[in-house]
Design an enzyme around this catalytic site. Sequence first.
Site, short mmCIF file in Angstrom:
data_model
loop_
_atom_site.label_atom_id
_atom_site.label_comp_id
_atom_site.label_asym_id
_atom_site.label_seq_id
_atom_site.Cartn_x
_atom_site.Cartn_y
_atom_site.Cartn_z
N ASP A 49 -4.23 -9.60 5.39
CA ASP A 49 -4.82 -8.36 4.88
C ASP A 49 -5.26 -8.51 3.42
OD1 ASP A 49 -5.64 -5.73 5.15
OD2 ASP A 49 -3.72 -4.92 4.49
N HIS A 80 -14.19 -11.29 3.90
CA HIS A 80 -13.82 -11.83 5.21
C HIS A 80 -14.17 -13.31 5.31
CE1 HIS A 80 -12.66 -7.92 6.43
NE2 HIS A 80 -13.89 -7.41 6.50
N LEU A 101 0.86 -27.94 16.66
CA LEU A 101 0.97 -26.55 16.20
C LEU A 101 0.25 -25.65 17.20
CD1 LEU A 101 1.47 -24.42 13.82
CD2 LEU A 101 -0.86 -24.93 13.15
C1 IPE Z 1 -4.24 -5.17 9.91
O1 IPE Z 1 -4.91 -4.84 8.75
C2 IPE Z 1 -5.18 -5.85 10.87
C3 IPE Z 1 -5.56 -7.21 10.50
C4 IPE Z 1 -5.15 -7.87 9.46
C5 IPE Z 1 -6.47 -7.85 11.44
P1 IPE Z 1 -5.61 -3.40 8.56
O2 IPE Z 1 -6.24 -3.42 7.22
O3 IPE Z 1 -6.48 -3.10 9.71
O4 IPE Z 1 -4.35 -2.43 8.60
P2 IPE Z 1 -4.17 -0.98 7.98
O5 IPE Z 1 -5.40 -0.19 8.33
O6 IPE Z 1 -4.05 -1.16 6.50
O7 IPE Z 1 -2.92 -0.47 8.58
C1 IPE Z 2 -8.04 -7.80 6.64
O1 IPE Z 2 -8.63 -7.38 5.46
C2 IPE Z 2 -9.04 -8.30 7.63
C3 IPE Z 2 -9.19 -7.46 8.81
C4 IPE Z 2 -8.57 -6.34 9.02
C5 IPE Z 2 -10.11 -7.92 9.83
P1 IPE Z 2 -9.15 -5.91 5.24
O2 IPE Z 2 -10.60 -5.86 5.64
O3 IPE Z 2 -8.28 -4.93 5.93
O4 IPE Z 2 -9.02 -5.78 3.68
P2 IPE Z 2 -8.56 -4.50 2.86
O5 IPE Z 2 -7.20 -4.12 3.40
O6 IPE Z 2 -9.59 -3.45 3.11
O7 IPE Z 2 -8.51 -4.97 1.46
MG MG Z 3 -6.63 -3.90 5.34
#
Ligand code: IPE
Ligand code: IPE
Ligand code: MG
Length: 245
Positions: A24, A41, A135
């Site tokens: 995240d 991303h 792995l």
């Molecule tokens: C969790 O992150 C999903 C992934 C890392 C793929 P999110 O950014 O979607 O989670 P929330 O919305 O903060 O709970």
């Molecule tokens: C995690 O990063 C990637 C996915 C959920 C696919 P985020 O896109 O949720 O990044 P933040 O949380 O908005 O910084």
């Molecule tokens: Mg996020």
Amino acid sequence: MAEQREQSELEGLIIPNHVAIIMDGNGRWAKKRGLPRNMGHRAGAEALKEVLESCVEFGIKELTVYAFSTENWRRPPDEVHHLMLLLDYFIDRELNRLHKQGVRIRHIGREEGVDERRLKKIHEAVEKTCHNHRLVLNVAFNYGGRAEIVDAVRKIVEEGIPVEDITEESISRRLYTYPTPDPDLIIRTGGEFRLSNFLIWQASYAEIYSTEVFWPNFGRTDLLAAVRVFNERERRYGGLHSSPA
Ligand code: IPE
Ligand code: IPE
Ligand code: MG
């Protein structure tokens, strides 16, 4: 020299068998740099490459990464589209290298709702690497922990399993992750303290480690720091000591 230093860094450490990561913070990483979220991303995919190599080096046997949740479809179509393309590119660019490194790729998540062509690509990656065992990389894509439990219950009903045979074991066997053992360590980058529907069944006795580091900045040193913290934890599983008296 470098190799010797690396060896001594790991000496005496208990290496978790299965590490699961909630990757995240990509969006916030990009925002901080004045970049579009999609660039975050992209940088996140690069970070995954380094972490995979470190897992192989550390001797971690299973790595599960949360790449796209069943709830992530709620994001703007452009971002969803970019994340889908990123998965395609990752497979196209990394598959051969991962295969050579002995990585076995598995998909955990619902197939329903995923584009046919993308699904075919995922199946090809899974099949090509199915005999590797250095792995296991479980890619949680279109994954939701609740959806996983719902699907397991549906299988149980479809198979006509008698009520008295419904056990924790019979449910575990029908989760997407089977036969991967439960995670020992769950890492969440980006500073939040929630599971966001990730491995909610399997996480029951996992050690949870949350770091402020945004996923694109997460690398070998951060993974090592997480493993060190894991080594300081005492896992009691409801008992009084981690080892029987
Ligand atoms: C969790 O992150 C999903 C992934 C890392 C793929 P999110 O950014 O979607 O989670 P929330 O919305 O903060 O709970
Ligand atoms: C995690 O990063 C990637 C996915 C959920 C696919 P985020 O896109 O949720 O990044 P933040 O949380 O908005 O910084
Ligand atoms: Mg996020």
